[in-house]
Design a protein around this motif. Structure first.
Motif, PDB file in Angstrom:
ATOM      1  N   PHE A  36      -4.906   2.387   4.822  1.00 47.08           N
ATOM      2  CA  PHE A  36      -5.540   1.513   5.817  1.00 47.08           C
ATOM      3  C   PHE A  36      -6.642   2.217   6.600  1.00 47.08           C
ATOM      4  O   PHE A  36      -7.432   1.557   7.275  1.00 47.08           O
ATOM      5  CB  PHE A  36      -4.510   0.894   6.773  1.00 47.08           C
ATOM      6  CG  PHE A  36      -3.917   1.852   7.762  1.00 47.08           C
ATOM      7  CD1 PHE A  36      -4.476   2.015   9.022  1.00 47.08           C
ATOM      8  CD2 PHE A  36      -2.801   2.597   7.443  1.00 47.08           C
ATOM      9  CE1 PHE A  36      -3.925   2.892   9.940  1.00 47.08           C
ATOM     10  CE2 PHE A  36      -2.238   3.476   8.344  1.00 47.08           C
ATOM     11  CZ  PHE A  36      -2.802   3.632   9.596  1.00 47.08           C
ATOM     12  N   ALA A  37      -6.727   3.539   6.532  1.00 51.17           N
ATOM     13  CA  ALA A  37      -7.805   4.247   7.224  1.00 51.17           C
ATOM     14  C   ALA A  37      -8.072   5.566   6.517  1.00 51.17           C
ATOM     15  O   ALA A  37      -7.144   6.224   6.035  1.00 51.17           O
ATOM     16  CB  ALA A  37      -7.442   4.498   8.682  1.00 51.17           C
ATOM     17  N   VAL A  53     -12.157   1.611   7.495  1.00 53.45           N
ATOM     18  CA  VAL A  53     -11.048   0.699   7.765  1.00 53.45           C
ATOM     19  C   VAL A  53     -11.235  -0.598   6.990  1.00 53.45           C
ATOM     20  O   VAL A  53     -12.346  -0.974   6.621  1.00 53.45           O
ATOM     21  CB  VAL A  53     -10.919   0.383   9.278  1.00 53.45           C
ATOM     22  CG1 VAL A  53     -10.512   1.615  10.067  1.00 53.45           C
ATOM     23  CG2 VAL A  53     -12.212  -0.205   9.824  1.00 53.45           C
ATOM     24  N   ARG A  54     -10.111  -1.284   6.786  1.00 52.02           N
ATOM     25  CA  ARG A  54     -10.130  -2.585   6.126  1.00 52.02           C
ATOM     26  C   ARG A  54     -10.713  -3.647   7.048  1.00 52.02           C
ATOM     27  O   ARG A  54     -10.618  -3.543   8.270  1.00 52.02           O
ATOM     28  CB  ARG A  54      -8.692  -3.017   5.780  1.00 52.02           C
ATOM     29  CG  ARG A  54      -8.022  -2.182   4.744  1.00 52.02           C
ATOM     30  CD  ARG A  54      -6.544  -2.586   4.621  1.00 52.02           C
ATOM     31  NE  ARG A  54      -5.883  -1.819   3.596  1.00 52.02           N
ATOM     32  CZ  ARG A  54      -5.656  -2.249   2.357  1.00 52.02           C
ATOM     33  NH1 ARG A  54      -6.006  -3.465   2.006  1.00 52.02           N
ATOM     34  NH2 ARG A  54      -5.065  -1.472   1.476  1.00 52.02           N
ATOM     35  N   THR A  55     -11.275  -4.676   6.445  1.00 48.06           N
ATOM     36  CA  THR A  55     -11.624  -5.898   7.163  1.00 48.06           C
ATOM     37  C   THR A  55     -10.890  -7.035   6.463  1.00 48.06           C
ATOM     38  O   THR A  55     -10.263  -6.833   5.415  1.00 48.06           O
ATOM     39  CB  THR A  55     -13.138  -6.191   7.136  1.00 48.06           C
ATOM     40  OG1 THR A  55     -13.530  -6.494   5.789  1.00 48.06           O
ATOM     41  CG2 THR A  55     -13.943  -5.009   7.669  1.00 48.06           C
ATOM     42  N   GLN A  61     -16.916  -8.179   6.823  1.00 47.27           N
ATOM     43  CA  GLN A  61     -17.700  -6.968   6.604  1.00 47.27           C
ATOM     44  C   GLN A  61     -19.187  -7.242   6.865  1.00 47.27           C
ATOM     45  O   GLN A  61     -19.844  -6.510   7.608  1.00 47.27           O
ATOM     46  CB  GLN A  61     -17.508  -6.452   5.178  1.00 47.27           C
ATOM     47  CG  GLN A  61     -18.306  -5.191   4.894  1.00 47.27           C
ATOM     48  CD  GLN A  61     -18.451  -4.894   3.408  1.00 47.27           C
ATOM     49  OE1 GLN A  61     -18.917  -5.745   2.646  1.00 47.27           O
ATOM     50  NE2 GLN A  61     -18.041  -3.708   3.006  1.00 47.27           N
ATOM     51  N   TRP A  83     -14.272  -3.016   3.000  1.00 46.14           N
ATOM     52  CA  TRP A  83     -14.058  -2.046   4.070  1.00 46.14           C
ATOM     53  C   TRP A  83     -15.362  -1.769   4.804  1.00 46.14           C
ATOM     54  O   TRP A  83     -16.463  -2.003   4.274  1.00 46.14           O
ATOM     55  CB  TRP A  83     -13.535  -0.734   3.493  1.00 46.14           C
ATOM     56  CG  TRP A  83     -12.137  -0.762   2.979  1.00 46.14           C
ATOM     57  CD1 TRP A  83     -11.604  -1.615   2.061  1.00 46.14           C
ATOM     58  CD2 TRP A  83     -11.090   0.135   3.336  1.00 46.14           C
ATOM     59  NE1 TRP A  83     -10.283  -1.307   1.829  1.00 46.14           N
ATOM     60  CE2 TRP A  83      -9.946  -0.237   2.589  1.00 46.14           C
ATOM     61  CE3 TRP A  83     -11.002   1.214   4.205  1.00 46.14           C
ATOM     62  CZ2 TRP A  83      -8.732   0.443   2.702  1.00 46.14           C
ATOM     63  CZ3 TRP A  83      -9.803   1.880   4.303  1.00 46.14           C
ATOM     64  CH2 TRP A  83      -8.684   1.494   3.566  1.00 46.14           C
ATOM     65  N   ARG A 101      -9.997  -1.337  15.679  1.00 41.77           N
ATOM     66  CA  ARG A 101     -10.314  -1.482  14.244  1.00 41.77           C
ATOM     67  C   ARG A 101      -9.254  -0.798  13.381  1.00 41.77           C
ATOM     68  O   ARG A 101      -8.858  -1.321  12.341  1.00 41.77           O
ATOM     69  CB  ARG A 101     -11.691  -0.908  13.914  1.00 41.77           C
ATOM     70  CG  ARG A 101     -12.878  -1.632  14.484  1.00 41.77           C
ATOM     71  CD  ARG A 101     -13.058  -3.092  14.166  1.00 41.77           C
ATOM     72  NE  ARG A 101     -12.660  -3.504  12.844  1.00 41.77           N
ATOM     73  CZ  ARG A 101     -12.694  -4.762  12.411  1.00 41.77           C
ATOM     74  NH1 ARG A 101     -13.132  -5.729  13.188  1.00 41.77           N
ATOM     75  NH2 ARG A 101     -12.300  -5.077  11.195  1.00 41.77           N
ATOM     76  N   ARG A 104      -6.138  -2.992  13.549  1.00 38.77           N
ATOM     77  CA  ARG A 104      -6.346  -4.211  12.764  1.00 38.77           C
ATOM     78  C   ARG A 104      -6.239  -3.897  11.277  1.00 38.77           C
ATOM     79  O   ARG A 104      -5.667  -4.669  10.506  1.00 38.77           O
ATOM     80  CB  ARG A 104      -7.702  -4.815  13.106  1.00 38.77           C
ATOM     81  CG  ARG A 104      -8.053  -6.018  12.264  1.00 38.77           C
ATOM     82  CD  ARG A 104      -8.580  -7.176  13.083  1.00 38.77           C
ATOM     83  NE  ARG A 104      -9.180  -8.205  12.259  1.00 38.77           N
ATOM     84  CZ  ARG A 104      -8.512  -9.007  11.441  1.00 38.77           C
ATOM     85  NH1 ARG A 104      -7.222  -8.882  11.287  1.00 38.77           N
ATOM     86  NH2 ARG A 104      -9.134  -9.946  10.746  1.00 38.77           N
ATOM     87  N   SER A 105      -6.783  -2.790  10.866  1.00 39.53           N
ATOM     88  CA  SER A 105      -6.704  -2.379   9.465  1.00 39.53           C
ATOM     89  C   SER A 105      -5.243  -2.152   9.073  1.00 39.53           C
ATOM     90  O   SER A 105      -4.810  -2.536   7.989  1.00 39.53           O
ATOM     91  CB  SER A 105      -7.540  -1.117   9.247  1.00 39.53           C
ATOM     92  OG  SER A 105      -7.611  -0.782   7.889  1.00 39.53           O
TER      93      SER A 105
END
Length: 120
Positions: A36-37, A53-55, A61, A83, A101, A104-105
């Motif tokens: 996730f990061a 990080v993921r969106t 994005q 990402w 962020r 959230r990821s």
């Protein structure tokens, strides 16, 4: 950029069931085996210090890249999956934004059982 990595590490490791390990030569954070990061410092000579990080997907994005190009960039390898890379090298890094962020990821990668238990 050890200070930035230390801050990212402290943010990520506060989240439930997070594991840090090296992936593709980079400090990377996982929840339930899902990345996730990822911290990057001059990744392949790009000159950036960032946390990837993921969106929620390509629309989010694109919105982030358009809205704040000094903060967000499209990371190599992870960008095609939606990402973003969040710049953590600036003198005026908004660490509350970075924390949000990363969290959230984590939420996007965490299994339902963690989210149902209250998440973060």
């Amino acid at each position: 950029m050890t200070d930035a990595l230390d801050r990212i590490r402290s943010i990520a490791l506060l989240l439930p069931e997070v594991e840090e390990r090296v992936s593709h030569g980079q400090p990377t954070f996982f929840v339930a085996g899902k990345q996730f990061a990822q911290f990057r410092d001059d990744h392949h000579g790009d000159g950036r210090v960032a946390v990837c990080v993921r969106t929620s997907g390509m629309d989010e994005q694109a919105m982030l890249l358009d809205a704040a190009p000094d903060t967000y960039s499209r990371p190599a390898y992870l960008g095609p999956s939606g990402w973003v890379a969040v710049n953590v090298a600036a003198d005026d890094v908004d660490w509350a934004l970075v924390e949000d962020r990363v969290a959230r990821s984590w939420e996007l990668a965490a299994p339902a059982r963690l989210l149902e238990a209250g998440g973060r």
